[in-house]
Design an enzyme around this catalytic site. Structure first.
Site, short mmCIF file in Angstrom:
data_model
loop_
_atom_site.label_atom_id
_atom_site.label_comp_id
_atom_site.label_asym_id
_atom_site.label_seq_id
_atom_site.Cartn_x
_atom_site.Cartn_y
_atom_site.Cartn_z
CB CYS A 1 38.30 15.14 36.45
SG CYS A 1 38.43 14.26 38.00
NE ARG B 1 41.47 19.44 33.39
CZ ARG B 1 41.85 20.60 33.92
NH1 ARG B 1 42.71 21.35 33.29
NH2 ARG B 1 41.38 21.00 35.07
CD1 TRP C 1 45.09 12.05 38.57
CD2 TRP C 1 44.19 12.96 40.40
NE1 TRP C 1 46.06 12.14 39.52
CE2 TRP C 1 45.55 12.69 40.66
CE3 TRP C 1 43.42 13.54 41.41
CZ2 TRP C 1 46.16 12.98 41.87
CZ3 TRP C 1 44.02 13.82 42.62
CH2 TRP C 1 45.38 13.54 42.84
CG ASN D 1 37.95 19.23 37.58
OD1 ASN D 1 38.48 18.51 38.43
ND2 ASN D 1 38.57 20.26 37.02
N GLY D 2 36.36 18.65 40.58
CA GLY D 2 36.42 19.39 41.83
C GLY D 2 36.13 18.44 42.98
CD GLU E 1 61.96 20.55 37.52
OE1 GLU E 1 61.42 20.58 38.63
OE2 GLU E 1 61.34 20.27 36.48
CE LYS F 1 59.83 17.35 35.49
NZ LYS F 1 59.26 18.67 35.64
CD GLU G 1 57.07 14.94 37.08
OE1 GLU G 1 55.87 15.04 37.29
OE2 GLU G 1 57.80 15.91 36.85
CG HIS H 1 75.80 17.69 56.86
ND1 HIS H 1 76.69 17.84 57.91
CD2 HIS H 1 76.14 18.64 55.96
CE1 HIS H 1 77.50 18.84 57.66
NE2 HIS H 1 77.19 19.34 56.48
CE LYS I 1 51.14 20.36 32.20
NZ LYS I 1 52.57 20.09 32.41
C1 F6R Z 1 56.09 18.36 37.75
C2 F6R Z 1 54.89 19.17 37.64
C3 F6R Z 1 54.23 19.60 38.90
C4 F6R Z 1 53.72 21.06 38.76
C5 F6R Z 1 52.93 21.46 40.00
C6 F6R Z 1 52.50 22.91 39.95
O1 F6R Z 1 56.61 18.06 36.50
O2 F6R Z 1 54.42 19.44 36.59
O3 F6R Z 1 55.09 19.49 39.98
O4 F6R Z 1 54.81 21.89 38.57
O5 F6R Z 1 51.81 20.65 40.13
O6 F6R Z 1 51.70 23.18 38.85
P1 F6R Z 1 51.41 24.64 38.34
O7 F6R Z 1 52.68 25.22 37.86
O8 F6R Z 1 50.40 24.47 37.25
O9 F6R Z 1 50.87 25.41 39.52
#
Ligand code: F6R
Length: 594
Positions: free
Chosen positions: A2, A27, A71, A97-98, A467, A471, A474, A490, A589
């Site tokens: 959060c 966040r 969140w 937050n936590g 990746e 992308k 998500e 396979h 994030k």
């Molecule tokens: C995807 C994304 C997440 C982060 C993951 C790790 O677009 O952003 O998969 O890569 O949560 O986050 P960090 O790099 O901050 O440890």
């Protein structure tokens, strides 16, 4: 997960809290709220985003306040579960937050003592515990309350009869922004950049008392000095600068990010990262750990290390490493994390340190928790990344990995010189990808009608396929899977057909012929095929339904141009489907829960 914000000063708190909350929405954004105090506490909160909350909100007068954007972890998004949370008499308000892991027991005990709870959250035990211990000394009451609490927290406490805010941190990020006769508290720097660039990073166990002109921090009962940092990011860095979404802006910033990140290390004519505290320790193998997109950078890192250093590399998802896996002596662990706050990675790093491991961290956020655990940190220079989907931070991580591994490379001087040239040309090559948006947009329009997509690659571009799929899923909510091209036959072949397009990443290296063979097999099963291939490939045009061209680069650098093309493909596909690109559903994030 959060975002929290606090303000104390001589201005009306409400508008400052709301604008800062807007900057923290990445966040968490399923609900939000603020509390403002002037002799009594007024709370306004709801299960909406910040903008509608601000529009609906009455004037809450007062120059001290706290705010939260959520969140959800405990209890669904609802007005009752939104923060701030209060004690029985609405005299104490808390944003958190936590996760309070023992909240259930604490809640039962507090209920048996007569406390009334109004939410399903873990957080609500905190104001009630403070209420229980408050006898005029707020700081002491917070300290005593936190002794009862297990888990992680960054909290700000507001009390009706006090002209101070109490802050505390354990395993969740918290900063204090220093102003002129006003102070700010926040989860993260972008929240306060409009007001100040002078920041203190709190450490685990810190409890602080913040007034408009004083900041006092204690740890284990003793006053401590926390260094002031100057933030070099500008407000513009944390804003959209005319782009429709942060994600598009961040994708377009990548030539600069490459220059900035390499500029940090690459003024010299030779690769020169100095592992001051880790060097000479006899590195026999490397373990790279990360999560999500950073994990894909780690997987690419494996190929880079094996080509340049020729030592064994193991790549682990941080959350998995927390539950199994021995760390052999002589292993250097490299933790890759954009935020430096991901709970899974912090835990894995602590575990590694606990068994005597040496940890090098690659992080984007200066002063983040991971940098304090690591033996040494190398910072990427991506600037603030606001969009939930990681883009520029990923490319910056790759740049650090290239430069780091080139610094310790065992390849001959000619190969190294050609790689140096390749890196220097990279911003221009990336610009060429960005200039090819029209073709990518055309493919995105086509892709947006489907619900299942496969991405395939081989070798160093297999992680790029992972990746690309991450992308797309998500931000566009299309089910996408990344596969090593040779693996499709396979099992996943059963799913191929006109409803399942395949994106094939084709590189001019030793995997090229095998990729062409795979593409033919896929076409024979009726799947539409989009290829990502270098300009003037010639052959691909005849095999694929559509080709997105990328500039020719050394194969070791091909993940950079290929990933950026796939970032744009995901972006435009999501846009075509009308998705909330910067704030995809259920995501946040910074993932500060396990
Ligand atoms: C995807 C994304 C997440 C982060 C993951 C790790 O677009 O952003 O998969 O890569 O949560 O986050 P960090 O790099 O901050 O440890």
């Amino acid at each position: 997960m959060c975002g929290i914000i606090g303000y104390i000063g001589n201005k009306e708190a409400q508008s400052i809290l709301l604008s800062s909350l807007g900057r923290l929405e990445y966040r968490g954004y399923d609900s939000c709220g603020i509390a403002v105090a002037s002799s009594s506490i007024k709370v306004y909160k709801d299960a909406v985003r910040v903008e509608p909350l601000a529009k609906a909100m009455p004037q809450l007068s007062g120059t001290i306040g706290i705010g939260h954007t959520r969140w959800a972890t405990h209890g669904k998004p609802s007005q009752a579960n939104a923060h701030p949370h209060c004690d029985c008499q609405d005299k104490i308000a808390v944003v958190h937050n936590g996760i309070i892991s023992n909240f259930h027991l604490l809640k039962q005990k507090l209920i048996s003592e007569g406390h009334n709870f109004t939410s399903e959250t873990d957080t609500e035990v905190i104001p009630h515990l403070i209420e229980k211990y408050y006898d005029g000394d707020l700081e002491k009451a917070v300290e005593t309350a936190l002794h009862q609490v297990k888990g992680s927290y960054a909290i700000i406490v507001l009390a009706a009869d006090e002209t101070k805010l109490i802050v505390a941190k354990k395993d969740s990020p918290l900063i204090i922004g220093i102003g002129d006769r006003e102070n700010f508290i926040a989860s993260d720097v972008p929240a306060i950049l409009d007001y100040t660039n002078r920041v203190i990073y709190l450490e685990d166990g810190d409890i602080g008392v913040v007034t408009s002109d004083e900041i006092r921090i204690k740890k284990e009962g003793r006053e401590v000095d926390r260094k002031e940092h100057k933030i070099l990011w500008s407000v513009e860095d944390a804003q959209k600068a005319g782009y429709e979404h942060f994600m598009l802006k961040e994708i377009h910033e990548q030539p600069k990010v490459i220059r900035d990140t390499l500029g940090e290390y690459a003024q010299a004519t030779e690769p020169n990262v100095d592992l001051e505290r880790i060097r000479d320790a006899g590195i026999e193998s490397i373990l790279i750990l990360a999560c999500g997109t950073s994990y894909h950078a780690a997987l690419i890192g494996k190929y880079i290390v094996e080509e340049l250093l020729r030592i064994p590399v193991r790549v682990e998802i941080a959350s998995e490493l927390n539950y199994y896996g021995q760390i052999p002596a002589g292993t250097l662990a490299i933790a890759i994390t954009q935020s430096g706050e991901t709970a899974d990675i912090l835990r894995a790093m602590k575990r590694l340190k606990g068994v005597g491991g040496r940890v090098l961290a690659i992080i984007n956020v200066v002063g983040s928790s991971a940098s304090r655990i690591a033996d040494q940190t190398i910072y990427t220079r991506a600037g603030p990344e606001i969009s939930v989907a990681a883009t520029k931070s990923f490319i910056a991580q790759l740049m650090v990995l290239y430069w780091l591994m080139m610094s310790y490379s065992k390849v001959d001087a000619r190969r190294l010189a050609s790689m140096l040239l390749g890196l220097r040309e990279m911003p221009g090559k990336v610009q060429q990808v960005l200039d090819n948006e029209d073709k990518i947009l055309e493919c995105a329009r086509y892709l947006s009608a489907y619900e299942n997509v496969f991405f395939i690659g081989r070798g160093i571009n297999f992680p790029v396929a992972l990746e690309g799929a991450l992308k797309l899923k998500e931000i566009s909510y299309i089910h996408a899977e990344g596969y090593a091209a040779g693996e499709l036959k396979h099992g996943p072949f059963a799913l191929l057909g006109p409803d399942a397009p395949v994106i094939a990443i084709v590189t001019q290296d030793n995997t090229y012929e095998a990729m062409l063979a795979n593409i033919k097999e896929i076409k024979a099963r009726g799947s539409p095929l989009i290829a990502l291939a270098k300009e003037e490939d010639g052959t691909i045009e005849e095999l694929a339904d559509s080709v997105i061209t990328v500039p020719k680069v050394d194969a070791i650098f091909s993940p950079v141009v290929n990933t950026i093309a796939l970032q744009l493909l995901a972006y435009y596909t999501a846009k075509e489907r009308g998705c909330p690109i910067d704030f995809p559903r259920n995501l946040a994030k910074s993932v500060t829960v396990e």
